[in-house]
Scaffold this active site. Structure first.
Site, PDB file in Angstrom:
ATOM      1  CG  HIS A 141     -19.674  12.130   4.207  1.00  0.00           C
ATOM      2  ND1 HIS A 141     -19.116  10.876   4.055  1.00  0.00           N
ATOM      3  CD2 HIS A 141     -20.632  12.013   5.165  1.00  0.00           C
ATOM      4  CE1 HIS A 141     -19.721  10.036   4.892  1.00  0.00           C
ATOM      5  NE2 HIS A 141     -20.640  10.693   5.572  1.00  0.00           N
ATOM      6  NE  ARG A 193      -4.059   1.669  -0.087  1.00  0.00           N
ATOM      7  CZ  ARG A 193      -5.250   1.385  -0.584  1.00  0.00           C
ATOM      8  NH1 ARG A 193      -5.494   0.158  -1.036  1.00  0.00           N
ATOM      9  NH2 ARG A 193      -6.184   2.282  -0.668  1.00  0.00           N
TER      10      ARG A 193
END
Length: 214
Positions: free
Chosen positions: A115, A71
């Site tokens: 969001h 990652r």
């Protein structure tokens, strides 16, 4: 920023790109005059959002974590890709990646996210996509909505720029509520936040509160 110079905006997406389309439409229709989209990056190389970018002659980049050994390697590649676009602002427009701290630190108060709820409700770890709307319906709220906020190192915890409320109806499903929140809130306030930032009207004080100049 001079009158001639436009705010350079890089957009990060994961899926279909309806929020990206709302931004592109706002630019095309002249609602956003002082910003330009200089590149779109997706962690999903098959994302339809990349086709939307290509149709507008915008650099479109697929960068999947699956192609990297770790990652950290992906995060480093993502930062290099963003840096290569030399953006003034990075917009998370339906981006399901948790943005690496190195990228956040490189662009303080220069990364914004949309969001699909009224933060601090239904936000943080695990709240994304339909899950947000499922939680809102399970709680029985009468109002939900969307929030545009700056991104910091804590998930969904950065300074709030704009919020817009949306009514929850008795017969709503997560899918119908998601659609209404997108149509009535997300597609309106994300382009508006970009417009305000491009016009130099947004500031953040020492308490982390956003102020918008008239």
């Amino acid at each position: 920023m001079s009158e001639a110079k436009k705010l350079r905006v890089a957009v990060l997406v994961s899926g279909g790109g309806t929020n990206l389309q709302a931004i592109l439409d706002a630019v095309d229709k002249g609602r956003i005059k002082k910003a330009e989209i200089v590149g779109v990056i997706s962690n999903n190389p098959g994302a339809y959002a990349l086709k939307r970018a290509e149709a507008h002659g915008i650099i479109a980049i697929g960068l999947t974590p699956k192609k990297f050994g770790t990652r950290d390697e992906f995060n480093e590649a993502l930062k290099k890709m963003v840096d290569s676009l030399t953006p003034d602002l990075v917009v998370l427009a339906g981006c399901l990646l948790q943005i690496p701290p190195t990228l956040v630190r490189a662009y303080p108060n220069r990364i914004i996210n949309i969001h699909p709820a009224l933060i601090p409700s239904f936000c943080g770890q695990g709240f994304y996509g339909l899950r947000v709307h499922e939680a809102a319906l399970a709680r029985g709220v009468k109002l939900t909505g969307a929030t545009v906020h700056f991104v910091n190192e804590d998930l969904d915890a950065g300074p709030i720029i704009i919020q817009k409320a949306v009514e929850v109806k008795e017969d709503d499903t997560p899918e119908t509520l998601q659609e209404r929140v997108m149509r009535e809130a997300e597609w309106k306030i994300l382009p508006e936040a970009i417009r305000l930032i491009s016009e130099g009207r947004v500031s953040v004080d020492e308490k982390g509160h956003v102020h918008i100049a008239e």
